[in-house]
Design an enzyme around this catalytic site. Structure first.
Site, mmCIF file in Angstrom:
data_model
loop_
_atom_site.group_PDB
_atom_site.id
_atom_site.type_symbol
_atom_site.label_atom_id
_atom_site.label_comp_id
_atom_site.label_asym_id
_atom_site.label_seq_id
_atom_site.Cartn_x
_atom_site.Cartn_y
_atom_site.Cartn_z
ATOM 1 N N CYS A 1 -9.790 8.383 -4.290
ATOM 2 C CA CYS A 1 -9.249 7.021 -4.277
ATOM 3 C C CYS A 1 -8.012 6.935 -5.179
ATOM 4 O O CYS A 1 -8.086 7.262 -6.367
ATOM 5 C CB CYS A 1 -10.306 6.033 -4.751
ATOM 6 S SG CYS A 1 -9.674 4.337 -4.919
ATOM 7 N N HIS B 1 -9.521 -4.503 -5.052
ATOM 8 C CA HIS B 1 -8.112 -4.754 -5.348
ATOM 9 C C HIS B 1 -7.583 -5.864 -4.460
ATOM 10 O O HIS B 1 -8.205 -6.252 -3.470
ATOM 11 C CB HIS B 1 -7.268 -3.495 -5.132
ATOM 12 C CG HIS B 1 -7.059 -3.145 -3.683
ATOM 13 N ND1 HIS B 1 -8.065 -2.630 -2.878
ATOM 14 C CD2 HIS B 1 -5.957 -3.247 -2.874
ATOM 15 C CE1 HIS B 1 -7.593 -2.430 -1.658
ATOM 16 N NE2 HIS B 1 -6.319 -2.794 -1.626
ATOM 17 N N HIS C 1 -14.888 1.757 -9.137
ATOM 18 C CA HIS C 1 -14.658 1.881 -7.691
ATOM 19 C C HIS C 1 -15.701 1.141 -6.875
ATOM 20 O O HIS C 1 -15.417 0.652 -5.779
ATOM 21 C CB HIS C 1 -14.656 3.368 -7.295
ATOM 22 C CG HIS C 1 -14.407 3.612 -5.844
ATOM 23 N ND1 HIS C 1 -13.133 3.653 -5.303
ATOM 24 C CD2 HIS C 1 -15.269 3.811 -4.806
ATOM 25 C CE1 HIS C 1 -13.224 3.878 -3.999
ATOM 26 N NE2 HIS C 1 -14.487 3.980 -3.677
ATOM 27 N N CYS D 1 -8.442 4.503 -8.460
ATOM 28 C CA CYS D 1 -9.295 4.839 -9.597
ATOM 29 C C CYS D 1 -8.429 5.425 -10.716
ATOM 30 O O CYS D 1 -7.330 5.924 -10.460
ATOM 31 C CB CYS D 1 -10.356 5.854 -9.180
ATOM 32 S SG CYS D 1 -11.667 5.172 -8.134
ATOM 33 N N HIS E 1 -11.612 0.452 -2.996
ATOM 34 C CA HIS E 1 -11.606 0.055 -4.403
ATOM 35 C C HIS E 1 -11.295 -1.445 -4.499
ATOM 36 O O HIS E 1 -10.433 -1.943 -3.777
ATOM 37 C CB HIS E 1 -10.537 0.851 -5.153
ATOM 38 C CG HIS E 1 -10.643 0.786 -6.631
ATOM 39 N ND1 HIS E 1 -11.131 1.812 -7.396
ATOM 40 C CD2 HIS E 1 -10.333 -0.203 -7.505
ATOM 41 C CE1 HIS E 1 -11.097 1.480 -8.674
ATOM 42 N NE2 HIS E 1 -10.631 0.236 -8.763
ATOM 43 N N GLN F 1 -3.483 -7.899 -3.443
ATOM 44 C CA GLN F 1 -2.051 -7.636 -3.340
ATOM 45 C C GLN F 1 -1.252 -8.891 -3.685
ATOM 46 O O GLN F 1 -1.791 -9.996 -3.713
ATOM 47 C CB GLN F 1 -1.691 -7.165 -1.929
ATOM 48 C CG GLN F 1 -2.393 -5.878 -1.517
ATOM 49 C CD GLN F 1 -1.961 -5.408 -0.140
ATOM 50 O OE1 GLN F 1 -0.805 -5.056 0.079
ATOM 51 N NE2 GLN F 1 -2.886 -5.410 0.797
#
Length: 353
Positions: free
Chosen positions: A70, A169, A116, A73, A167, A171
């Site tokens: 990933c 997250h 993760h 990470c 993971h 944007q």
């Protein structure tokens, strides 16, 4: 919050946001990366009047890597990722495969936690507040770029949504124009303001919803409800009680309460389809006023816009998704299978004990 800005091996900016003021961030990106090359281009649709970003370089972006590869990470030993340090609280960095770049805007990745296997709903209130502070800081910084007119912070979760990195997250897109959805809102605000002699449409909507049956939960500073004309099977709008145009306008009381309310909403989303079901796929989207001129919207100012978050899922019931078919994709006319009143009732039923 401590903020530390650095550069990755290819020149992209990376920013650490830390809970502890004494955290030192001096790790160096050891990857042999070439400079990022983008081909992002904004094209205007003459018939619809909206814009399309053409970004052919994104065809080669990372796609469903295994967990031990990933890129979000922390780096560890010889396994080098987008984050040079061995741990982090919250990290923001320029996307390596941006939809918008240069004169066409900017795209950033926001990593909510180094774990993760975590999710936003599993963050502590302190961690969620740090994410809010990072969103606010990035909104401020990006708004000063000459190519940026609107800043959009969002999270996509779930493979069903199209997420290619598992993971936790989100944007941030910094657009060089006012987005079509925001423009529609501003036109409605302008029309309502003229028709009512100055009343604010967002205030009127919030007042109507608070008096109705679609409230999901209320705090001292935030209100969450399923909108009257919800487009999606389960859709919740989260508004601060005091109207502000963007994240920068929130006062300390609203910032303090936000993690409590938002984490509860996310936990309810994970419960609506029953125990044992996979995590609910969702999109969480912050709507902020554009930073550019608003002359085309007939007397509307930034202060007439109301910051709010729209949270929705494409899952309509256990094992079934809401696909955008002919009417939605072809004509932008949504057909909702779940009555908004029933969706609100269900979201109240699954409240935390």
């Amino acid at each position: 919050m401590k903020k530390t800005s650095t550069r990755l091996a290819d020149g992209r900016e990376l920013i650490y946001y830390d809970l502890a003021d004494d955290t030192v961030r001096d790790a160096v990106d050891r990857r042999p990366l070439d400079a990022t090359v983008t081909t992002s281009e904004i094209r205007r649709d003459a018939l619809l009047g909206d814009s399309v970003a053409v970004a052919s370089h994104r065809q080669g972006r990372t796609y469903h890597p295994p967990a031990d590869e990933c890129p979000l990470c922390p780096s560890e030993g010889d396994r080098l990722s987008e984050i040079p340090d061995s741990s982090y609280d919250v990290v923001v960095f320029e996307n390596r495969f941006p939809s918008l770049a240069g004169d066409s805007g900017r795209c950033e990745v926001v990593c909510f936690t180094s774990d993760h296997h975590a999710s936003f709903a599993g963050l502590s209130e302190r961690q969620a507040r740090l994410v809010l502070d990072a969103w606010t800081d990035r909104t401020s910084e990006l708004s000063h770029l000459p190519s940026v007119e609107q800043v959009f912070c969002f999270e996509n979760r779930g493979a069903e949504i199209g997420v290619t990195l598992q993971h936790p997250h989100g944007q941030i897109y910094a657009y060089p124009f006012t987005t079509p959805r925001t423009a529609l809102m501003l036109r409605q605000v302008a029309a309502h303001k003229e028709a009512t002699g100055g009343e604010n449409l967002f205030d009127a909507v919030l007042e109507r919803e608070r008096a109705g049956e679609r409230i999901v939960l209320e705090g001292e500073h935030w209100v969450a409800f399923v909108p009257y004309a919800a487009h999606w099977p389960y859709e919740v709008h989260l508004y601060p009680r005091r109207r502000v145009p963007d994240l920068l306008g929130l006062d300390e009381a609203a910032r303090t309460e936000f993690p409590q309310v938002y984490l509860e909403l996310l936990k309810r989303f994970d419960r609506i389809f029953g125990e044992g079901e996979p995590p609910t796929p969702y999109i969480a989207a912050w709507h902020q006023a554009p930073f550019g001129a608003l002359e085309e919207f007939d007397g509307v100012t930034r202060d007439d816009f109301a910051l709010h978050l729209e949270l929705f899922t494409i899952r309509r019931t256990t094992g079934k998704l809401k696909f955008l078919a002919g009417s939605e994709s072809g004509m932008n006319v949504f057909i909702n299978d779940v009555p908004p009143e029933r969706a609100a009732e269900r979201l109240r039923e699954v409240a935390s004990s």
